[in-house]
Design a protein around this motif. Structure first.
Motif, mmCIF file in Angstrom:
data_model
loop_
_atom_site.group_PDB
_atom_site.id
_atom_site.type_symbol
_atom_site.label_atom_id
_atom_site.label_comp_id
_atom_site.label_asym_id
_atom_site.label_seq_id
_atom_site.Cartn_x
_atom_site.Cartn_y
_atom_site.Cartn_z
ATOM 1 N N VAL A 287 0.846 -1.199 0.000
ATOM 2 C CA VAL A 287 0.000 0.000 0.000
ATOM 3 C C VAL A 287 0.884 1.252 0.000
ATOM 4 C CG1 VAL A 287 -1.652 1.371 1.343
ATOM 5 C CG2 VAL A 287 -2.000 -1.092 1.097
ATOM 6 N N LEU A 288 1.961 1.227 0.804
ATOM 7 C CA LEU A 288 2.864 2.379 0.844
ATOM 8 C C LEU A 288 3.614 2.550 -0.478
ATOM 9 C CD1 LEU A 288 4.255 2.105 4.501
ATOM 10 C CD2 LEU A 288 2.676 3.851 3.603
ATOM 11 N N ARG A 289 3.925 1.434 -1.141
ATOM 12 C CA ARG A 289 4.540 1.542 -2.479
ATOM 13 C C ARG A 289 3.591 2.259 -3.431
ATOM 14 N NH1 ARG A 289 6.628 -4.733 -2.643
ATOM 15 N NH2 ARG A 289 8.636 -4.426 -1.601
ATOM 16 N N ALA A 290 2.300 1.899 -3.355
ATOM 17 C CA ALA A 290 1.297 2.558 -4.206
ATOM 18 C C ALA A 290 1.179 4.036 -3.838
ATOM 19 C CB ALA A 290 -0.052 1.865 -4.060
ATOM 20 N N MET A 291 1.181 4.314 -2.531
ATOM 21 C CA MET A 291 1.110 5.700 -2.063
ATOM 22 C C MET A 291 2.273 6.505 -2.640
ATOM 23 S SD MET A 291 -1.303 6.622 0.109
ATOM 24 C CE MET A 291 -2.791 5.663 0.191
ATOM 25 N N ASN A 292 3.470 5.903 -2.578
ATOM 26 C CA ASN A 292 4.668 6.575 -3.061
ATOM 27 C C ASN A 292 4.584 6.854 -4.563
ATOM 28 O OD1 ASN A 292 7.762 6.360 -4.073
ATOM 29 N ND2 ASN A 292 7.616 7.309 -2.062
ATOM 30 N N LYS A 293 4.054 5.893 -5.312
ATOM 31 C CA LYS A 293 3.913 6.085 -6.764
ATOM 32 C C LYS A 293 2.977 7.244 -7.085
ATOM 33 C CE LYS A 293 5.017 1.813 -9.138
ATOM 34 N NZ LYS A 293 4.527 0.492 -9.506
ATOM 35 N N VAL A 294 1.895 7.354 -6.324
ATOM 36 C CA VAL A 294 0.875 8.359 -6.633
ATOM 37 C C VAL A 294 1.184 9.702 -5.965
ATOM 38 C CG1 VAL A 294 -1.582 8.942 -6.396
ATOM 39 C CG2 VAL A 294 -0.899 6.613 -7.036
ATOM 40 N N HIS A 295 1.667 9.666 -4.717
ATOM 41 C CA HIS A 295 1.816 10.900 -3.933
ATOM 42 C C HIS A 295 3.276 11.303 -3.684
ATOM 43 C CE1 HIS A 295 -2.440 11.073 -2.974
ATOM 44 N NE2 HIS A 295 -2.416 9.828 -2.544
ATOM 45 N N GLY A 296 4.238 10.462 -4.017
ATOM 46 C CA GLY A 296 5.611 10.697 -3.556
ATOM 47 C C GLY A 296 5.731 10.253 -2.103
ATOM 48 N N LYS A 297 6.771 10.741 -1.414
ATOM 49 C CA LYS A 297 6.968 10.318 -0.020
ATOM 50 C C LYS A 297 5.820 10.785 0.868
ATOM 51 C CE LYS A 297 11.961 10.018 0.589
ATOM 52 N NZ LYS A 297 13.076 10.431 1.441
ATOM 53 N N VAL A 298 5.340 9.903 1.707
ATOM 54 C CA VAL A 298 4.315 10.281 2.680
ATOM 55 C C VAL A 298 4.867 10.056 4.098
ATOM 56 C CG1 VAL A 298 2.339 9.792 1.175
ATOM 57 C CG2 VAL A 298 3.258 7.955 2.630
ATOM 58 N N ASN A 299 4.394 10.877 5.041
ATOM 59 C CA ASN A 299 4.690 10.595 6.449
ATOM 60 C C ASN A 299 3.867 9.400 6.883
ATOM 61 O OD1 ASN A 299 6.239 13.037 6.759
ATOM 62 N ND2 ASN A 299 4.283 14.128 6.795
ATOM 63 N N LEU A 300 4.318 8.756 7.970
ATOM 64 C CA LEU A 300 3.579 7.607 8.485
ATOM 65 C C LEU A 300 3.281 7.793 9.966
ATOM 66 C CD1 LEU A 300 2.562 4.607 8.116
ATOM 67 C CD2 LEU A 300 4.839 3.915 8.906
ATOM 68 N N VAL A 301 2.007 7.716 10.321
ATOM 69 C CA VAL A 301 1.609 7.605 11.733
ATOM 70 C C VAL A 301 1.252 6.146 11.954
ATOM 71 C CG1 VAL A 301 -0.014 8.318 13.511
ATOM 72 C CG2 VAL A 301 0.766 9.977 11.796
ATOM 73 N N HIS A 302 1.963 5.513 12.889
ATOM 74 C CA HIS A 302 1.892 4.061 13.024
ATOM 75 C C HIS A 302 1.486 3.686 14.447
ATOM 76 C CE1 HIS A 302 4.513 0.167 13.414
ATOM 77 N NE2 HIS A 302 3.250 -0.136 13.235
ATOM 78 N N PHE A 303 0.229 3.324 14.617
ATOM 79 C CA PHE A 303 -0.242 2.819 15.912
ATOM 80 C C PHE A 303 0.052 1.327 15.981
ATOM 81 C CE2 PHE A 303 -2.916 6.010 18.120
ATOM 82 C CZ PHE A 303 -2.871 7.030 17.182
ATOM 83 N N ASP A 304 0.723 0.906 17.049
ATOM 84 C CA ASP A 304 1.090 -0.509 17.149
ATOM 85 C C ASP A 304 1.643 -0.761 18.546
ATOM 86 O OD1 ASP A 304 2.007 -3.186 16.496
ATOM 87 O OD2 ASP A 304 2.243 -2.503 14.436
#
Ligand SMILES: [Mn+2]
Length: 302
Positions: free
Chosen positions: A127-144
């Motif tokens: 999903v992040l690879r797809a995000m990167n293709k469409v939007h470029g670098k994105v920040n990540l908020v990661h609840f875990d």
């Protein structure tokens, strides 16, 4: 005759979609959509997250149109729909990652925002690879409750506990903020890795002591931001239905409030690791559905 009428009713086909939204695949004019990614072959302990989308749809049936805390008619504002599930390939992780990436690029390239139900956490990498293709670098908020940046499990690079390291190696991300980390780890080295990787981590203690400070850090992120929510960040008392539970976590109220407080420019949101067969009275599925609803409401307000 009555049965035939029931079959003709559009309501009849909508009961199994998220929030009883229409099932659509044409995303013209749709600002946000729900999609399932029913894949769990990368789990390391309890399997079952492949049934997450089904459980979350079931848990969403009591969601109502108006969000009184955010003052928004969420689904109407977003013209939202459910697009169904991505056709993953059980047993074939590498092939499935390609299917997810290609499917997500198709879905988001027109500008719609995805609200995703996993699946185990390995689905977030494609999903992040797809995000990167469409939007470029994105920040990540990661609840875990887990760091998820281990290098390998059993010598293998692609699992639900290593996706974040791969995403960082592939240079897909801007800033990364983790929330809710706890539990035992494999080694003290994990903490050094965290610092080396440049990940800002808030442990459960940090969140409990200063929730406003955590929200401030999240909301200071500039630019496009993706949110990945592992349901195991929540205490197993509130969310027992998950693959690798850790005690001493966040409450359902705390996480719902935190999501409501997002001010980030959110380009996508996932809830992963919901494994409904371990659930009790659907509490985990209902929480996951409500987290997606709150995140959609935040999107609808912007
Ligand atoms: Mn986790």
């Amino acid at each position: 005759m009555r049965q035939i009428d029931a079959l003709k009713s559009p309501r009849f086909t909508q009961v199994s979609t998220f929030g009883r939204l229409p099932l659509l695949q044409d995303l013209h004019d749709v600002k946000a959509f729900f999609v399932g990614i029913p894949f769990d072959d990368a789990t390391t302990y309890r399997p079952g997250a492949r049934f997450g989308p089904m459980g979350i749809r079931q848990g969403s049936r009591l969601l109502r149109p108006y969000n009184q805390f955010l003052d928004v008619y969420t689904f109407d504002e977003l013209n939202a729909c459910d697009v169904g599930d991505i056709n993953v390939i059980p047993g074939y992780l590498m092939d499935t990652m390609k299917v997810i990436e290609e499917g997500m690029v198709e879905l988001i390239k027109g500008g719609s925002t995805p609200f995703i139900a996993g699946g185990d956490h390995s689905i977030t990498l494609p999903v992040l690879r797809a995000m990167n293709k469409v939007h470029g670098k994105v920040n990540l908020v990661h609840f875990d409750s887990h760091y998820d940046f281990w290098d390998t499990y059993w010598g293998k690079k692609y699992t639900h506990g290593s996706w974040l390291r791969r995403a960082l190696e592939e240079n897909l991300l801007g800033k990364v903020v983790q929330v809710g980390i706890r539990g035992s780890t494999f080694s003290k080295d994990d903490l050094q890795d965290r610092d080396k990787l440049g990940v800002k981590s808030f442990t459960i203690r940090d969140v409990k002591r200063d929730p406003e400070g955590v929200m401030k850090e999240i909301n200071s992120l500039e630019g496009k931001t993706y949110v990945s929510f592992d349901i195991d960040s929540v205490d197993p008392a509130f969310a027992p239905a998950t693959g690798t539970p850790e005690v001493g976590g966040l409450t359902s109220f705390e996480v719902v409030e935190m999501v409501r407080g997002f001010k980030v420019n959110m380009v996508g949101f996932d809830v992963v690791e919901v494994a409904p067969s371990y659930d009790v009275s659907e509490i985990t599925s209902m929480l996951a559905a409500n987290l997606i609803y709150e995140a959609m409401s935040v999107k609808a307000k912007r």
